[in-house]
Design a protein around this motif. Structure first.
Motif, PDB file in Angstrom:
ATOM      1  N   GLU A 148     -44.708  13.236   7.925  1.00 55.90           N
ATOM      2  CA  GLU A 148     -45.620  12.215   7.372  1.00 55.90           C
ATOM      3  C   GLU A 148     -46.771  11.952   8.340  1.00 55.90           C
ATOM      4  N   GLU A 149     -46.448  11.816   9.607  1.00 60.77           N
ATOM      5  CA  GLU A 149     -47.469  11.563  10.630  1.00 60.77           C
ATOM      6  C   GLU A 149     -48.484  12.706  10.698  1.00 60.77           C
ATOM      7  N   LEU A 150     -47.973  13.932  10.712  1.00 58.20           N
ATOM      8  CA  LEU A 150     -48.864  15.086  10.787  1.00 58.20           C
ATOM      9  C   LEU A 150     -49.663  15.275   9.500  1.00 58.20           C
ATOM     10  N   THR A 151     -49.106  14.895   8.368  1.00 58.37           N
ATOM     11  CA  THR A 151     -49.853  14.956   7.104  1.00 58.37           C
ATOM     12  C   THR A 151     -51.053  14.025   7.169  1.00 58.37           C
ATOM     13  N   GLN A 152     -50.840  12.810   7.644  1.00 61.57           N
ATOM     14  CA  GLN A 152     -51.946  11.849   7.769  1.00 61.57           C
ATOM     15  C   GLN A 152     -53.001  12.372   8.737  1.00 61.57           C
ATOM     16  N   GLU A 153     -52.552  12.910   9.864  1.00 65.77           N
ATOM     17  CA  GLU A 153     -53.479  13.448  10.856  1.00 65.77           C
ATOM     18  C   GLU A 153     -54.248  14.633  10.290  1.00 65.77           C
ATOM     19  N   THR A 154     -53.585  15.440   9.470  1.00 65.14           N
ATOM     20  CA  THR A 154     -54.248  16.579   8.829  1.00 65.14           C
ATOM     21  C   THR A 154     -55.443  16.114   8.005  1.00 65.14           C
ATOM     22  N   PHE A 155     -55.250  15.069   7.218  1.00 65.57           N
ATOM     23  CA  PHE A 155     -56.342  14.593   6.365  1.00 65.57           C
ATOM     24  C   PHE A 155     -57.442  13.920   7.179  1.00 65.57           C
TER      25      PHE A 155
ATOM     26  N   LEU B 182     -56.122  23.072   4.299  1.00 65.51           N
ATOM     27  CA  LEU B 182     -55.408  21.905   4.824  1.00 65.51           C
ATOM     28  C   LEU B 182     -54.119  22.314   5.532  1.00 65.51           C
ATOM     29  N   CYS B 183     -53.409  23.281   4.990  1.00 68.06           N
ATOM     30  CA  CYS B 183     -52.179  23.753   5.635  1.00 68.06           C
ATOM     31  C   CYS B 183     -52.481  24.446   6.959  1.00 68.06           C
ATOM     32  N   GLN B 184     -53.622  25.107   7.042  1.00 69.00           N
ATOM     33  CA  GLN B 184     -54.020  25.705   8.319  1.00 69.00           C
ATOM     34  C   GLN B 184     -54.256  24.610   9.361  1.00 69.00           C
ATOM     35  N   ILE B 185     -54.898  23.545   8.951  1.00 67.61           N
ATOM     36  CA  ILE B 185     -55.116  22.412   9.857  1.00 67.61           C
ATOM     37  C   ILE B 185     -53.767  21.835  10.286  1.00 67.61           C
ATOM     38  N   SER B 186     -52.872  21.627   9.316  1.00 69.11           N
ATOM     39  CA  SER B 186     -51.577  21.021   9.637  1.00 69.11           C
ATOM     40  C   SER B 186     -50.752  21.922  10.553  1.00 69.11           C
ATOM     41  N   LYS B 187     -50.842  23.226  10.359  1.00 65.32           N
ATOM     42  CA  LYS B 187     -50.113  24.156  11.219  1.00 65.32           C
ATOM     43  C   LYS B 187     -50.634  24.068  12.654  1.00 65.32           C
TER      44      LYS B 187
ATOM     45  N   ASP C 283     -42.172  34.079  11.453  1.00 68.67           N
ATOM     46  CA  ASP C 283     -43.309  33.278  11.006  1.00 68.67           C
ATOM     47  C   ASP C 283     -43.287  31.900  11.645  1.00 68.67           C
ATOM     48  N   GLU C 284     -43.062  31.867  12.921  1.00 69.58           N
ATOM     49  CA  GLU C 284     -43.101  30.654  13.723  1.00 69.58           C
ATOM     50  C   GLU C 284     -42.076  29.598  13.316  1.00 69.58           C
ATOM     51  N   SER C 285     -40.985  29.993  12.704  1.00 72.02           N
ATOM     52  CA  SER C 285     -40.045  28.994  12.210  1.00 72.02           C
ATOM     53  C   SER C 285     -38.932  28.647  13.175  1.00 72.02           C
ATOM     54  N   ILE C 286     -38.775  29.384  14.271  1.00 68.35           N
ATOM     55  CA  ILE C 286     -37.705  29.124  15.221  1.00 68.35           C
ATOM     56  C   ILE C 286     -38.338  28.740  16.543  1.00 68.35           C
ATOM     57  N   SER C 287     -37.989  27.592  17.066  1.00 73.49           N
ATOM     58  CA  SER C 287     -38.568  27.180  18.340  1.00 73.49           C
ATOM     59  C   SER C 287     -37.483  27.092  19.401  1.00 73.49           C
ATOM     60  N   ILE C 288     -37.873  27.371  20.649  1.00 72.05           N
ATOM     61  CA  ILE C 288     -36.924  27.327  21.766  1.00 72.05           C
ATOM     62  C   ILE C 288     -37.601  26.680  22.961  1.00 72.05           C
TER      63      ILE C 288
ATOM     64  N   VAL D   5     -49.117  19.621   1.649  1.00 69.75           N
ATOM     65  CA  VAL D   5     -49.186  19.617   3.114  1.00 69.75           C
ATOM     66  C   VAL D   5     -47.895  19.049   3.701  1.00 69.75           C
ATOM     67  N   TYR D   6     -47.416  17.945   3.129  1.00 74.90           N
ATOM     68  CA  TYR D   6     -46.177  17.327   3.607  1.00 74.90           C
ATOM     69  C   TYR D   6     -45.007  18.309   3.484  1.00 74.90           C
ATOM     70  N   GLY D   7     -44.883  18.966   2.336  1.00 71.88           N
ATOM     71  CA  GLY D   7     -43.799  19.927   2.124  1.00 71.88           C
ATOM     72  C   GLY D   7     -43.887  21.103   3.080  1.00 71.88           C
ATOM     73  N   PHE D   8     -45.108  21.556   3.311  1.00 70.33           N
ATOM     74  CA  PHE D   8     -45.340  22.645   4.255  1.00 70.33           C
ATOM     75  C   PHE D   8     -44.848  22.248   5.643  1.00 70.33           C
ATOM     76  N   LEU D   9     -45.248  21.065   6.092  1.00 73.39           N
ATOM     77  CA  LEU D   9     -44.838  20.599   7.421  1.00 73.39           C
ATOM     78  C   LEU D   9     -43.336  20.352   7.487  1.00 73.39           C
ATOM     79  N   LEU D  10     -42.785  19.771   6.447  1.00 72.93           N
ATOM     80  CA  LEU D  10     -41.354  19.473   6.428  1.00 72.93           C
ATOM     81  C   LEU D  10     -40.528  20.754   6.519  1.00 72.93           C
ATOM     82  N   SER D  11     -41.030  21.833   5.920  1.00 77.51           N
ATOM     83  CA  SER D  11     -40.299  23.102   5.989  1.00 77.51           C
ATOM     84  C   SER D  11     -40.192  23.604   7.428  1.00 77.51           C
ATOM     85  N   TYR D  12     -41.137  23.245   8.273  1.00 78.35           N
ATOM     86  CA  TYR D  12     -41.106  23.650   9.683  1.00 78.35           C
ATOM     87  C   TYR D  12     -40.359  22.635  10.550  1.00 78.35           C
TER      88      TYR D  12
END
Length: 167
Positions: free
Chosen positions: A35-42, A62-67, A86-91, A20-27
């Motif tokens: 780290e904060e969002l990983t904790q909130e995910t769980f 879990l990754c769906q929750i974190s997303k 795939d939602e990787s660029i934000s503006i 989950v952490y790696g997934f979030l970090l990639s975004y």
């Protein structure tokens, strides 16, 4: 909940927190936010474990929750998700200029994707324009879900690198 029903919350956390952490970090590219969002995910997962039906791996759930949490965080910060890659660029959404830049980015992204070798091009088109899951892409191409996921993210990395290089 399938075979994973026998796992305790602690075991689920131990086995999946790095994913989950790696997934979030990639975004986010932000360790503290990830780290904060990983904790909130769980925390959210504990509250809604009754909704987990076992149709997918618990790490996917879990990754769906974190997303979802990440989208909420971006909304709070006033960012819009551009789904072109795939939602990787934000503006920022506050100007017409941002919309024009976003549309120009889409064209550039698809030009770069078109120039990629297969299987990257094929997987990226199926994912982005076909809106197919990695499992479905794997089935179509006679490969595994993991293969399609890895191929997509490698292709996405190539596109992002080329965008950063100004192509």
């Amino acid at each position: 909940m399938g075979g994973e029903a026998l796992l305790t919350i602690g075991e689920i956390y131990k086995e999946n927190s790095k994913i989950v952490y790696g997934f979030l970090l990639s975004y986010t590219k932000d360790t503290s936010l990830s780290e904060e969002l990983t904790q909130e995910t769980f925390l959210r997962a504990i509250k809604s474990i009754h909704k987990y039906n076992g149709e997918c791996k618990i790490s996917v759930w879990l990754c769906q929750i974190s997303k979802h949490l990440l989208y909420q965080e971006w909304e709070k910060r006033g960012k819009k998700i551009n789904v072109s890659l795939d939602e990787s660029i934000s503006i920022s959404t506050n100007s017409t200029e941002a919309i024009v830049i976003s549309n120009e980015n889409k064209k550039n992204i698809y030009k770069i994707i078109q120039s990629l070798d297969n299987p990257y091009k094929e997987v990226m088109y199926l994912r982005l324009t076909g809106d197919l899951s990695f499992r479905e892409i794997g089935e179509i191409l006679g490969k595994s879900e993991n293969w399609s996921r890895v191929t997509f993210y490698r292709g996405k990395s190539k596109v992002i690198r080329r965008l950063e290089d100004g192509e």
